[in-house]
Design a protein around this motif. Structure first.
Motif, PDB file in Angstrom:
ATOM      1  N   MET A 104       0.840  -1.204   0.000  1.00 50.09           N
ATOM      2  CA  MET A 104       0.000   0.000   0.000  1.00 50.09           C
ATOM      3  C   MET A 104       0.877   1.257   0.000  1.00 50.09           C
ATOM      4  SD  MET A 104      -2.818   1.410   2.748  1.00 50.09           S
ATOM      5  CE  MET A 104      -4.208   0.457   2.187  1.00 50.09           C
ATOM      6  N   PRO A 105       0.644   2.173  -0.940  1.00 45.18           N
ATOM      7  CA  PRO A 105       1.454   3.404  -0.971  1.00 45.18           C
ATOM      8  C   PRO A 105       1.133   4.355   0.183  1.00 45.18           C
ATOM      9  CG  PRO A 105       0.312   3.034  -3.065  1.00 45.18           C
ATOM     10  CD  PRO A 105      -0.293   2.106  -2.069  1.00 45.18           C
ATOM     11  N   LEU A 106       2.153   5.091   0.576  1.00 43.74           N
ATOM     12  CA  LEU A 106       2.022   6.143   1.586  1.00 43.74           C
ATOM     13  C   LEU A 106       2.386   7.474   0.935  1.00 43.74           C
ATOM     14  CD1 LEU A 106       1.611   7.073   4.523  1.00 43.74           C
ATOM     15  CD2 LEU A 106       3.986   6.438   4.995  1.00 43.74           C
ATOM     16  N   PHE A 107       1.462   8.435   0.990  1.00 46.06           N
ATOM     17  CA  PHE A 107       1.686   9.778   0.443  1.00 46.06           C
ATOM     18  C   PHE A 107       1.951  10.731   1.613  1.00 46.06           C
ATOM     19  CE2 PHE A 107      -1.496   9.393  -3.414  1.00 46.06           C
ATOM     20  CZ  PHE A 107      -0.856   8.228  -3.832  1.00 46.06           C
ATOM     21  N   TYR A 108       2.673  11.799   1.309  1.00 46.14           N
ATOM     22  CA  TYR A 108       2.949  12.814   2.338  1.00 46.14           C
ATOM     23  C   TYR A 108       2.728  14.182   1.717  1.00 46.14           C
ATOM     24  CZ  TYR A 108       5.482  15.014   6.255  1.00 46.14           C
ATOM     25  OH  TYR A 108       5.849  15.757   7.357  1.00 46.14           O
ATOM     26  N   ARG A 109       1.855  14.992   2.318  1.00 44.47           N
ATOM     27  CA  ARG A 109       1.598  16.362   1.808  1.00 44.47           C
ATOM     28  C   ARG A 109       2.557  17.302   2.537  1.00 44.47           C
ATOM     29  NH1 ARG A 109      -3.812  19.464  -0.260  1.00 44.47           N
ATOM     30  NH2 ARG A 109      -3.082  18.484  -2.168  1.00 44.47           N
ATOM     31  N   ILE A 110       3.558  17.724   1.815  1.00 43.04           N
ATOM     32  CA  ILE A 110       4.670  18.482   2.396  1.00 43.04           C
ATOM     33  C   ILE A 110       4.465  19.975   2.159  1.00 43.04           C
ATOM     34  CG2 ILE A 110       6.188  18.695   0.350  1.00 43.04           C
ATOM     35  CD1 ILE A 110       8.511  17.652   2.048  1.00 43.04           C
ATOM     36  N   VAL A 111       5.137  20.800   2.966  1.00 40.30           N
ATOM     37  CA  VAL A 111       5.193  22.225   2.649  1.00 40.30           C
ATOM     38  C   VAL A 111       6.607  22.504   2.136  1.00 40.30           C
ATOM     39  CG1 VAL A 111       5.659  22.862   5.064  1.00 40.30           C
ATOM     40  CG2 VAL A 111       4.836  24.566   3.477  1.00 40.30           C
ATOM     41  N   ALA A 112       6.687  23.042   0.930  1.00 43.25           N
ATOM     42  CA  ALA A 112       7.991  23.197   0.277  1.00 43.25           C
ATOM     43  C   ALA A 112       8.650  24.534   0.597  1.00 43.25           C
ATOM     44  CB  ALA A 112       7.842  23.061  -1.236  1.00 43.25           C
ATOM     45  N   SER A 113       7.869  25.496   1.085  1.00 39.93           N
ATOM     46  CA  SER A 113       8.435  26.799   1.463  1.00 39.93           C
ATOM     47  C   SER A 113       7.369  27.598   2.204  1.00 39.93           C
ATOM     48  CB  SER A 113       8.865  27.598   0.225  1.00 39.93           C
ATOM     49  OG  SER A 113       9.273  28.903   0.614  1.00 39.93           O
ATOM     50  N   ASP A 114       7.815  28.324   3.234  1.00 33.93           N
ATOM     51  CA  ASP A 114       6.910  29.262   3.910  1.00 33.93           C
ATOM     52  C   ASP A 114       7.279  30.705   3.584  1.00 33.93           C
ATOM     53  OD1 ASP A 114       4.820  27.923   5.323  1.00 33.93           O
ATOM     54  OD2 ASP A 114       6.310  27.094   6.680  1.00 33.93           O
ATOM     55  N   PHE A 115       8.055  30.892   2.553  1.00 32.93           N
ATOM     56  CA  PHE A 115       8.343  32.230   2.013  1.00 32.93           C
ATOM     57  C   PHE A 115       8.918  33.196   3.056  1.00 32.93           C
ATOM     58  CE2 PHE A 115       4.590  30.524  -0.306  1.00 32.93           C
ATOM     59  CZ  PHE A 115       5.241  30.228  -1.490  1.00 32.93           C
ATOM     60  N   GLY A 116       9.911  32.716   3.809  1.00 32.51           N
ATOM     61  CA  GLY A 116      10.635  33.612   4.712  1.00 32.51           C
ATOM     62  C   GLY A 116       9.858  34.131   5.895  1.00 32.51           C
ATOM     63  N   THR A 117       8.844  33.382   6.354  1.00 35.52           N
ATOM     64  CA  THR A 117       8.058  33.849   7.506  1.00 35.52           C
ATOM     65  C   THR A 117       8.511  33.151   8.794  1.00 35.52           C
ATOM     66  OG1 THR A 117       6.416  32.175   6.950  1.00 35.52           O
ATOM     67  CG2 THR A 117       5.995  34.411   6.155  1.00 35.52           C
ATOM     68  N   ASN A 118       9.754  32.741   8.850  1.00 34.19           N
ATOM     69  CA  ASN A 118      10.270  31.932   9.953  1.00 34.19           C
ATOM     70  C   ASN A 118       9.534  30.591  10.028  1.00 34.19           C
ATOM     71  OD1 ASN A 118      12.040  31.327  12.017  1.00 34.19           O
ATOM     72  ND2 ASN A 118      10.756  32.231  13.616  1.00 34.19           N
ATOM     73  N   GLY A 119       9.117  30.147   8.850  1.00 34.75           N
ATOM     74  CA  GLY A 119       8.506  28.827   8.737  1.00 34.75           C
ATOM     75  C   GLY A 119       9.526  27.879   8.126  1.00 34.75           C
ATOM     76  N   VAL A 120       9.041  27.029   7.211  1.00 33.38           N
ATOM     77  CA  VAL A 120       9.899  26.014   6.591  1.00 33.38           C
ATOM     78  C   VAL A 120      10.622  26.636   5.391  1.00 33.38           C
ATOM     79  CG1 VAL A 120       9.881  23.754   5.469  1.00 33.38           C
ATOM     80  CG2 VAL A 120       8.250  24.256   7.315  1.00 33.38           C
TER      81      VAL A 120
END
Ligand SMILES: Cc1cc2nc3c(=O)[nH]c(=O)nc-3n(C[C@H](O)[C@H](O)[C@H](O)COP(=O)(O)O)c2cc1C
Length: 348
Positions: A211-227
């Motif tokens: 069974m496949p496992l998917f992951y919904r990632i965040v690729a950038s938080d645009f410099g808001t002290n996020g990812v």
């Protein structure tokens, strides 16, 4: 030339008949007990009849305090899993696949009395300040992801997706702006990735090998002290090492508002970057609403699946219609639908 959009795609033991995936979209039309109801059944059944290769459910809460609203679906008990079998069975009868998007809202839960998050920092001034999760809370969250994944298998889903973007709990742990912990789950990137990776390990260990496992990632938080984009690449490599099969790419939303540019296919460049770095199959999401754009993204190798949200809200039959307009012959889920010919032929 053959269409890539309408070509099959295989991950582990699952084959999807085409590359069109309904992107998860919360409808706020469920009920307080987290059970599926007629509206939700009809809503997804329509997209299966409309020819999507795969349906992503809206967020399904792994525990009551992880709901965005009191109208979310849940998989925190066996009755919820049992009731979802009717939906997965119908979707399969249309030769469509369906994944369960398992989620925890964290500080973005509108049920503010029970909201928990990495740190006691409010998302905005309309939602309350969440309680900072204790070590016991973290252990129970991991256990509840594991149980919800077991129930998703039991309910007949073809894959599981972990929702770790859009400002919800797993994203909150990753982002310094929402995670100021000084224990093993905060501080360094290694610590901020710990909960997402422990959840991946817990879920991968209980779902079947095929069974496949998917992951919904965040690729950038645009410099808001996020990812940052670099952190997302490091995380993606760790996800791959733990058996994630496909990454579905989002950006932003750790804080209210959206900082990035929006245009047709706006998140695809991030997917392509993660694909190039990891070699993992990718889902491209964001303002993909035309067959030409979908074909370009897939045929040029920028991503492997198109995850379409609002286009499939506007028109459940988008896949069949797009194939017809492009002159591509596809099998329709209900053979009688093939008799929907034009005005210069006699209908009978
Ligand atoms: C009404 C609505 C509800 C949404 N709910 C969810 C959700 O439950 N889970 C999720 O990961 N994304 C959710 N999203 C984001 C969509 O999955 C998708 O990523 C976004 O709409 C961009 O794709 P689109 O431009 O094709 O609509 C939602 C979007 C909309 C419009």
């Amino acid at each position: 030339m053959a269409s890539t959009v309408f070509s099959p795609f295989t991950l582990r033991g699952m084959t999807i008949k085409n590359r069109i995936v309904m992107s998860p979209m919360l409808m706020y039309r469920g009920q307080d007990d987290g059970m599926i109801n007629d509206f939700i059944y009809a809503h997804y059944a329509a997209r299966a009849l409309g020819g999507a290769g795969m349906i992503g459910t809206e967020v399904i809460a792994i525990e009551p305090r992880g709901r965005i609203s009191a109208n979310d679906l849940g998989l925190w008990n066996d009755a919820q899993a049992e009731a979802l079998k009717r939906l997965t069975g119908f979707v399969h009868s249309c030769d469509t696949r369906i994944f369960a998007q398992l989620a925890h809202a964290g500080r973005k839960s509108h049920i503010t009395e029970t909201a928990i998050a990495p740190s006691a920092i409010a998302y905005d001034n309309t939602l309350g300040t969440p309680r900072a999760a204790t070590a016991e809370d973290i252990a129970s969250i991991i256990a509840n992801y594991r149980s919800a994944a077991c129930r998703a298998v039991e309910a007949g889903f073809d894959a599981v997706e972990l929702h770790a973007a859009n400002g919800y709990l797993l994203h909150e742990f990753l982002a310094p702006v929402s995670n100021t912990r000084d224990d093993a789950y905060g501080g360094s990137l290694e610590n901020r990735m710990r909960l997402p990776l422990e959840v991946v390990e817990a879920v991968r260990s209980v779902i079947p090998e095929d069974m496949p496992l998917f992951y919904r990632i965040v690729a950038s938080d645009f410099g808001t002290n996020g990812v940052t984009p670099e952190e997302a690449l490091t995380l993606a490599a760790e996800l791959k090492a733990r058996g994630v099969d496909l990454i579905d790419v989002q950006t932003g939303n750790i804080l209210p508002g959206y900082e990035g540019p929006v245009y047709p296919g706006y998140q695809t460049p991030y997917a392509t970057r993660i694909k190039a770095a990891t070699g993992l199959p990718m889902g491209a999401t964001g303002s993909i609403a035309s067959i030409d754009l979908a074909e370009f993204i897939l045929s040029s190798g920028q991503a492997d699946l198109v995850m379409m949200g609002r286009a499939l809200l506007r028109d459940p039959f988008w896949p069949i219609r797009a194939a017809r307009e492009a002159g591509i012959d596809v099998e329709v889920p209900i053979p009688t639908y093939a008799r929907a010919t034009g005005p210069f032929e006699r209908g009978f």
